[in-house]
Design a protein around this motif. Structure first.
Motif, PDB file in Angstrom:
ATOM      1  N   ILE A 252       0.836  -1.210   0.000  1.00 24.27           N
ATOM      2  CA  ILE A 252       0.000   0.000   0.000  1.00 24.27           C
ATOM      3  C   ILE A 252       0.869   1.257   0.000  1.00 24.27           C
ATOM      4  N   SER A 253       1.897   1.254   0.851  1.00 28.16           N
ATOM      5  CA  SER A 253       2.712   2.476   0.889  1.00 28.16           C
ATOM      6  C   SER A 253       3.530   2.625  -0.393  1.00 28.16           C
ATOM      7  N   THR A 254       3.871   1.507  -1.043  1.00 25.11           N
ATOM      8  CA  THR A 254       4.566   1.598  -2.331  1.00 25.11           C
ATOM      9  C   THR A 254       3.674   2.242  -3.383  1.00 25.11           C
ATOM     10  N   ILE A 255       2.416   1.808  -3.417  1.00 27.44           N
ATOM     11  CA  ILE A 255       1.486   2.377  -4.401  1.00 27.44           C
ATOM     12  C   ILE A 255       1.258   3.859  -4.104  1.00 27.44           C
ATOM     13  N   THR A 256       1.160   4.200  -2.797  1.00 24.29           N
ATOM     14  CA  THR A 256       0.992   5.613  -2.435  1.00 24.29           C
ATOM     15  C   THR A 256       2.158   6.430  -2.971  1.00 24.29           C
TER      16      THR A 256
END
Lengths: 243, 290
Positions: free
Chosen positions: B5-9
């Protein structure tokens, strides 16, 4: 009326390869005239067009369109009165944009570039009507990228774009010399159709004597920066210039 | 899951940079290096404002406006001083390094104590992702609408065939300046969001980001088969996310973080060259057969 007054232009002045083009050229064209320009390479035909369009500045002399002095008006501002078609069919259209986007830019030539949407139903209908005059079926290809069209189609589109906003002067610099014979005829026919019954002044450079005498109302020959011959009417059928 | 999730963010944050670079690189056909400086500028301005308790949303917007000034500088250098595109951008970028240092007053500012738009709580990563997706969507919609207007279309046409636009009575210089300003503003917004998301702003945070942006653009173009302008602009977002996922993957597989920039450059070079490499291979296969 287009008036060129006492025009001087020398390229690479005071350098070993100095090239003197014009030494006091005078030239005048009346509204509605269609002038074909002939002359050898390096005679100054294209330079004359570049000076009229503002791409090149003269050393001395004046250019008037309908009485107003445009000699030093920036190119993009005088373009409102001048339409132009280049020899290279790829030069007059934007390949990554669609047919309708290209035409929209031409139709909005004299309108401010505001935040209104460029293409709407009304302009789209106008485009279809104008495109159908070309007889190339482009009215059904509004959403096609212009880069996918043939050279002949692109040159026809360029011609339409150059004249759609009804300029006072139309400059055609060998508009057909990069095209096959069939496309050439098509473009010449279009040029005649557009210039007939119009008050627009058309200047067309050509190396084809048949085109030079068949089209237009007047023919001038430029040689070493001078107008060597200037004839109009029925006399034109008999000219046999030696280049 | 949280890493994903934080990578996509992060991918969405860099996507905004990619969109900014797309405007100059693809729409205007202008190899613009200003982006690296504008990103840092946005980060610096936002960090200073937020650490002085200014509302983070206001800070992002202000950073965007200041960033667009940096784009305008490049535009003026190119159109008025007639400096080549690449050099104009480099000059602005270099100047911005000092300016960013001056704005922050020190090489980096921590935002750990400050109120940002992102939540740093453990379970809130998904909210951050949704927030970024909304911001990206807003920027995309605004840009797609803008490039359909007379002004926007004349910018696209200027990038595609400048001589034609001049013959059609357009002041192409002002269109270029405007496009560079918009690009600078968007890159700065990306920088502002980046500093808020990572919790600090660093004077070096722009270095090398142009390569990330270019990679995102090229990956995006490879991912989409549609040729329309809108599809290509949207594809940058997916390209950026894909790029982030690749980076996270190789780091998790044990690549030394020091080698990251080398890897980034290599990936970008291969992606940019891929269409030609493919052609060469095809030709040699055909030659071998005949």
């Amino acid at each position: 009326m287009l008036k060129v007054e006492n025009l001087y232009k020398t390229f690479a002045k005071n350098k070993p390869d100095e090239k003197n083009i014009f030494n006091g050229l005078n030239f005048c064209a009346k509204a509605g005239e269609f002038i074909t320009i002939i002359g050898g390479n390096g005679a100054g035909k294209s330079t004359l067009m570049n000076i009229i369009s503002g791409q090149t500045l003269p050393d001395k002399g004046k250019i008037y369109v309908d009485g107003s002095d445009i000699t030093y008006t920036p190119q993009h501002r005088r373009a409102k009165a001048i339409g132009r078609v280049f020899q290279d069919p790829l030069k007059g259209t934007a390949p990554a944009l669609t047919v309708e986007e290209n035409l929209a830019m031409a139709m909005l030539k004299n309108s401010p570039k505001s935040l209104k949407f460029a293409i709407g139903q009304k302009i789209s209908d106008q485009m279809k009507q104008k495109l159908s005059c070309l007889n190339l079926g482009l009215q059904d290809r509004l959403k096609s990228k212009v880069g996918l069209l043939s050279g002949g189609q692109r040159q026809a589109l360029t011609l339409l774009m150059a004249t759609i906003a009804e300029p006072k002067v139309l400059l055609l610099d060998e508009p057909t010399s990069a095209l096959d014979p069939k496309s050439q005829d098509n473009i010449l026919e279009l040029i005649e159709k557009i210039s007939n019954n119009s008050t627009m002044i058309t200047l067309m450079i050509t190396h084809n004597m048949e085109h030079a005498t068949r089209l237009g109302t007047r023919t001038i020959m430029i040689n070493s920066g001078k107008i060597q011959m200037d004839i109009s009417g029925s006399q034109r059928k008999n000219i046999r210039p030696n280049f | 899951m949280n890493i994903l999730i934080s990578t996509i963010t992060q991918g969405l944050i860099y996507a905004i940079l990619g969109i900014g670079v797309y405007i100059t690189f693809r729409i205007l056909n202008f190899a613009d290096m200003t982006a690296e400086g504008s990103l840092g500028l946005g980060g610096s301005v936002c960090a200073v404002l937020v650490s002085n308790a200014v509302n983070p949303v206001t800070s992002i917007i202000l950073a965007g406006f200041i960033g667009s000034a940096s784009g305008l500088v490049t535009g003026v250098l190119h159109t008025k001083f007639k400096i080549q595109p690449i050099l104009s951008g480099i000059l602005t970028m270099i100047a911005l390094y000092s300016i960013n240092l001056k704005i922050m007053g020190k090489p980096n500012i921590s935002l750990i104590e400050s109120e940002t738009i992102f939540s740093s709580k453990e379970g809130d990563q998904l909210i951050n992702l949704i927030l970024m997706a909304i911001i990206c969507l807003i920027i995309l919609v605004l840009l797609i609408l803008f490039f359909k207007t007379r002004l926007g279309l004349s910018i696209r046409a200027t990038g595609d065939n400048e001589e034609m636009m001049r013959a059609l009575g357009t002041n192409t210089n002002s269109k270029k300046q405007l496009a560079l300003s918009i690009s600078g503003g968007i890159c700065a917004i990306s920088g502002a969001l980046l500093s808020l998301n990572q919790g600090y702003s660093d004077v070096n945070m722009g270095t090398g980001t142009i390569v990330i942006a270019l990679s995102s653009i090229v990956i995006g173009e490879a991912l989409t088969c549609k040729n329309s302008f809108q599809a290509k602009l949207v594809s940058v977002v997916f390209g950026s996310i894909a790029y982030r996922l690749i980076i996270t993957l190789v780091l998790n597989l044990g690549m030394n973080p020091q080698d990251l920039k080398l890897f980034t450059a290599a990936v970008a070079a291969i992606l940019l060259g891929l269409p030609n490499i493919r052609k060469t291979i095809k030709r040699s296969v055909i030659n071998a057969k005949s």
